[in-house]
Scaffold this motif. Structure first.
Motif, PDB file in Angstrom:
ATOM      1  N   PRO A  86       0.939  -1.096  -0.064  1.00 53.31           N
ATOM      2  CA  PRO A  86       0.054  -0.035   0.007  1.00 53.31           C
ATOM      3  C   PRO A  86       0.833   1.082   0.051  1.00 53.31           C
ATOM      4  CG  PRO A  86      -0.120  -0.891   2.019  1.00 53.31           C
ATOM      5  CD  PRO A  86       0.915  -2.062   1.213  1.00 53.31           C
ATOM      6  N   PHE A  87       0.165   2.533  -0.323  1.00 54.25           N
ATOM      7  CA  PHE A  87       0.858   3.566  -0.353  1.00 54.25           C
ATOM      8  C   PHE A  87       1.035   4.142   1.008  1.00 54.25           C
ATOM      9  CE2 PHE A  87      -0.712   4.199  -4.824  1.00 54.25           C
ATOM     10  CZ  PHE A  87       0.542   4.397  -5.371  1.00 54.25           C
ATOM     11  N   PRO A  88       2.267   4.550   1.263  1.00 53.04           N
ATOM     12  CA  PRO A  88       2.357   5.041   2.769  1.00 53.04           C
ATOM     13  C   PRO A  88       1.742   6.298   2.829  1.00 53.04           C
ATOM     14  CG  PRO A  88       4.554   5.352   1.414  1.00 53.04           C
ATOM     15  CD  PRO A  88       3.474   4.559   0.651  1.00 53.04           C
ATOM     16  N   HIS A  89       0.696   6.491   3.252  1.00 53.30           N
ATOM     17  CA  HIS A  89      -0.160   7.791   3.481  1.00 53.30           C
ATOM     18  C   HIS A  89      -0.327   8.095   5.055  1.00 53.30           C
ATOM     19  CE1 HIS A  89      -3.377   4.692   3.629  1.00 53.30           C
ATOM     20  NE2 HIS A  89      -4.015   5.665   4.239  1.00 53.30           N
ATOM     21  N   ILE A  90      -0.156   9.580   5.019  1.00 53.40           N
ATOM     22  CA  ILE A  90      -0.465   9.875   6.488  1.00 53.40           C
ATOM     23  C   ILE A  90      -1.917  10.588   6.254  1.00 53.40           C
ATOM     24  CG2 ILE A  90       0.103  11.351   8.230  1.00 53.40           C
ATOM     25  CD1 ILE A  90       3.081  10.969   7.448  1.00 53.40           C
ATOM     26  N   ILE A  91      -2.810  10.247   7.147  1.00 54.38           N
ATOM     27  CA  ILE A  91      -4.044  11.003   7.178  1.00 54.38           C
ATOM     28  C   ILE A  91      -4.196  11.800   8.253  1.00 54.38           C
ATOM     29  CG2 ILE A  91      -6.561  10.996   6.924  1.00 54.38           C
ATOM     30  CD1 ILE A  91      -6.265   8.488   5.151  1.00 54.38           C
ATOM     31  N   SER A  92      -4.141  12.716   8.268  1.00 50.46           N
ATOM     32  CA  SER A  92      -4.115  13.726   9.705  1.00 50.46           C
ATOM     33  C   SER A  92      -5.756  14.324   9.755  1.00 50.46           C
ATOM     34  CB  SER A  92      -3.312  14.917   9.703  1.00 50.46           C
ATOM     35  OG  SER A  92      -3.406  15.502  10.829  1.00 50.46           O
ATOM     36  N   ASP A  93      -6.447  13.749  10.718  1.00 51.74           N
ATOM     37  CA  ASP A  93      -7.785  14.266  10.950  1.00 51.74           C
ATOM     38  C   ASP A  93      -7.833  15.198  12.243  1.00 51.74           C
ATOM     39  OD1 ASP A  93      -8.877  12.546   8.734  1.00 51.74           O
ATOM     40  OD2 ASP A  93      -9.477  10.882  10.248  1.00 51.74           O
ATOM     41  N   GLU A  94      -6.545  15.591  12.664  1.00 50.82           N
ATOM     42  CA  GLU A  94      -6.877  16.492  13.507  1.00 50.82           C
ATOM     43  C   GLU A  94      -6.963  17.659  13.239  1.00 50.82           C
ATOM     44  OE1 GLU A  94      -2.956  16.366  15.805  1.00 50.82           O
ATOM     45  OE2 GLU A  94      -2.773  14.331  15.520  1.00 50.82           O
ATOM     46  N   LYS A  95      -7.979  18.336  13.733  1.00 55.46           N
ATOM     47  CA  LYS A  95      -8.335  19.761  13.451  1.00 55.46           C
ATOM     48  C   LYS A  95      -8.406  20.682  14.894  1.00 55.46           C
ATOM     49  CE  LYS A  95     -11.373  18.339   9.636  1.00 55.46           C
ATOM     50  NZ  LYS A  95     -12.842  18.128   9.323  1.00 55.46           N
ATOM     51  N   VAL A  96      -7.902  21.917  14.647  1.00 60.14           N
ATOM     52  CA  VAL A  96      -8.264  22.686  15.983  1.00 60.14           C
ATOM     53  C   VAL A  96      -9.601  23.212  16.044  1.00 60.14           C
ATOM     54  CG1 VAL A  96      -7.504  24.977  16.590  1.00 60.14           C
ATOM     55  CG2 VAL A  96      -5.909  23.789  15.265  1.00 60.14           C
ATOM     56  N   ALA A  97     -10.191  23.000  17.320  1.00 54.57           N
ATOM     57  CA  ALA A  97     -11.185  23.310  17.551  1.00 54.57           C
ATOM     58  C   ALA A  97     -11.529  23.954  19.090  1.00 54.57           C
ATOM     59  CB  ALA A  97     -12.023  21.934  17.783  1.00 54.57           C
ATOM     60  N   PHE A  98     -12.429  24.673  19.224  1.00 51.52           N
ATOM     61  CA  PHE A  98     -12.845  25.296  20.570  1.00 51.52           C
ATOM     62  C   PHE A  98     -13.200  24.327  21.584  1.00 51.52           C
ATOM     63  CE2 PHE A  98     -13.516  28.830  17.583  1.00 51.52           C
ATOM     64  CZ  PHE A  98     -12.772  29.870  17.930  1.00 51.52           C
ATOM     65  N   ASP A  99     -12.769  24.314  22.887  1.00 52.79           N
ATOM     66  CA  ASP A  99     -13.221  23.411  23.770  1.00 52.79           C
ATOM     67  C   ASP A  99     -14.427  24.039  24.717  1.00 52.79           C
ATOM     68  OD1 ASP A  99     -12.484  25.335  25.554  1.00 52.79           O
ATOM     69  OD2 ASP A  99     -10.662  24.149  26.306  1.00 52.79           O
ATOM     70  N   LYS A 100     -15.188  23.308  25.462  1.00 54.10           N
ATOM     71  CA  LYS A 100     -16.375  23.657  26.070  1.00 54.10           C
ATOM     72  C   LYS A 100     -16.392  25.046  26.576  1.00 54.10           C
ATOM     73  CE  LYS A 100     -20.009  21.613  28.895  1.00 54.10           C
ATOM     74  NZ  LYS A 100     -20.495  20.651  29.728  1.00 54.10           N
ATOM     75  N   SER A 101     -15.324  25.166  27.446  1.00 55.55           N
ATOM     76  CA  SER A 101     -15.171  26.602  28.269  1.00 55.55           C
ATOM     77  C   SER A 101     -14.996  27.663  27.138  1.00 55.55           C
ATOM     78  CB  SER A 101     -14.124  26.455  29.160  1.00 55.55           C
ATOM     79  OG  SER A 101     -12.980  26.284  28.394  1.00 55.55           O
ATOM     80  N   GLU A 102     -14.124  27.468  26.094  1.00 57.42           N
ATOM     81  CA  GLU A 102     -14.153  28.682  25.248  1.00 57.42           C
ATOM     82  C   GLU A 102     -15.360  28.817  24.506  1.00 57.42           C
ATOM     83  OE1 GLU A 102      -9.137  27.461  23.947  1.00 57.42           O
ATOM     84  OE2 GLU A 102     -10.892  26.448  23.006  1.00 57.42           O
ATOM     85  N   LEU A 103     -16.046  28.107  23.950  1.00 56.99           N
ATOM     86  CA  LEU A 103     -17.164  28.004  23.525  1.00 56.99           C
ATOM     87  C   LEU A 103     -18.523  28.749  24.528  1.00 56.99           C
ATOM     88  CD1 LEU A 103     -18.054  25.051  21.183  1.00 56.99           C
ATOM     89  CD2 LEU A 103     -17.810  27.362  20.664  1.00 56.99           C
ATOM     90  N   ASN A 104     -18.398  28.418  25.682  1.00 52.71           N
ATOM     91  CA  ASN A 104     -19.334  29.031  26.574  1.00 52.71           C
ATOM     92  C   ASN A 104     -18.819  30.618  26.553  1.00 52.71           C
ATOM     93  OD1 ASN A 104     -20.834  26.975  27.292  1.00 52.71           O
ATOM     94  ND2 ASN A 104     -19.243  26.229  29.072  1.00 52.71           N
ATOM     95  N   ALA A 105     -17.590  31.104  26.642  1.00 53.60           N
ATOM     96  CA  ALA A 105     -17.251  32.309  26.844  1.00 53.60           C
ATOM     97  C   ALA A 105     -17.657  32.984  25.476  1.00 53.60           C
ATOM     98  CB  ALA A 105     -15.744  32.519  27.080  1.00 53.60           C
ATOM     99  N   ILE A 106     -17.171  32.407  24.044  1.00 51.46           N
ATOM    100  CA  ILE A 106     -17.748  33.177  22.955  1.00 51.46           C
ATOM    101  C   ILE A 106     -19.255  33.177  23.000  1.00 51.46           C
ATOM    102  CG2 ILE A 106     -17.581  32.922  20.457  1.00 51.46           C
ATOM    103  CD1 ILE A 106     -14.844  31.508  21.127  1.00 51.46           C
ATOM    104  N   LEU A 107     -19.860  32.284  23.338  1.00 54.97           N
ATOM    105  CA  LEU A 107     -21.496  32.320  23.161  1.00 54.97           C
ATOM    106  C   LEU A 107     -22.255  33.241  24.214  1.00 54.97           C
ATOM    107  CD1 LEU A 107     -22.162  28.540  22.292  1.00 54.97           C
ATOM    108  CD2 LEU A 107     -22.338  30.484  20.632  1.00 54.97           C
ATOM    109  N   GLY A 108     -21.426  33.429  25.452  1.00 60.74           N
ATOM    110  CA  GLY A 108     -22.068  34.364  26.400  1.00 60.74           C
ATOM    111  C   GLY A 108     -21.886  35.693  25.774  1.00 60.74           C
ATOM    112  N   VAL A 109     -21.000  36.171  25.041  1.00 58.67           N
ATOM    113  CA  VAL A 109     -20.580  37.422  24.459  1.00 58.67           C
ATOM    114  C   VAL A 109     -21.761  37.582  23.351  1.00 58.67           C
ATOM    115  CG1 VAL A 109     -19.163  38.799  23.121  1.00 58.67           C
ATOM    116  CG2 VAL A 109     -18.270  37.471  25.069  1.00 58.67           C
ATOM    117  N   TYR A 110     -21.641  36.511  22.354  1.00 59.42           N
ATOM    118  CA  TYR A 110     -22.543  36.409  21.442  1.00 59.42           C
ATOM    119  C   TYR A 110     -23.998  36.568  21.904  1.00 59.42           C
ATOM    120  CZ  TYR A 110     -25.127  34.866  17.106  1.00 59.42           C
ATOM    121  OH  TYR A 110     -25.842  34.759  16.222  1.00 59.42           O
ATOM    122  N   GLY A 111     -24.391  36.029  22.863  1.00 61.28           N
ATOM    123  CA  GLY A 111     -25.959  36.097  23.423  1.00 61.28           C
ATOM    124  C   GLY A 111     -26.186  37.430  23.662  1.00 61.28           C
TER     125      GLY A 111
END
Length: 114
Positions: free
Chosen positions: A8-33
């Motif tokens: 097989p072809f040596p392939h590197i599939i990186s499914d890692e994505k940067v995301a906001f965690d729960k506390s970050e989303l709570n802070a952002i959605l508090g301002v948004y609200g």
């Protein structure tokens, strides 16, 4: 003839994505609200990419975002991984702590009473 198993072809599939965690989303959605309750903002969108997570804020749905809150972990040791960016691409606030960066919006919400 000798049968060989295919390699097989040596392939590197990186499914890692940067995301906001729960506390970050709570802070952002508090301002948004608060701004939604004031009638200033109406919609938001989130994008989670390989090197950046974006929370985009819209005045109306069919517009460009008026603000973008970005998280770039690669910048955590330099100028800070959180930033608020305006519609024209200008960085308005940058820092290591999301709550301090979100304080930029506090002065936008204060209005004079007639």
């Amino acid at each position: 003839m000798t049968a060989q198993t295919p390699t097989p072809f040596p392939h590197i599939i990186s499914d890692e994505k940067v995301a906001f965690d729960k506390s970050e989303l709570n802070a952002i959605l508090g301002v948004y609200g608060r701004f939604v309750a004031a009638g200033d903002w109406r919609d938001y969108g989130m994008s989670f990419l390989k090197d950046v997570a974006v929370f985009a804020i819209f005045r109306r749905t069919a517009e460009h975002p008026i603000y973008r809150i970005e998280k770039r972990p690669r910048l955590r040791n330099r100028q800070g991984m959180y930033c608020v960016i305006s519609m024209d691409g200008q960085i308005l606030k940058r820092g290591h702590d999301l709550r301090i960066v979100l304080r930029y919006f506090d002065r936008k919400l204060i209005r004079a009473v007639d």
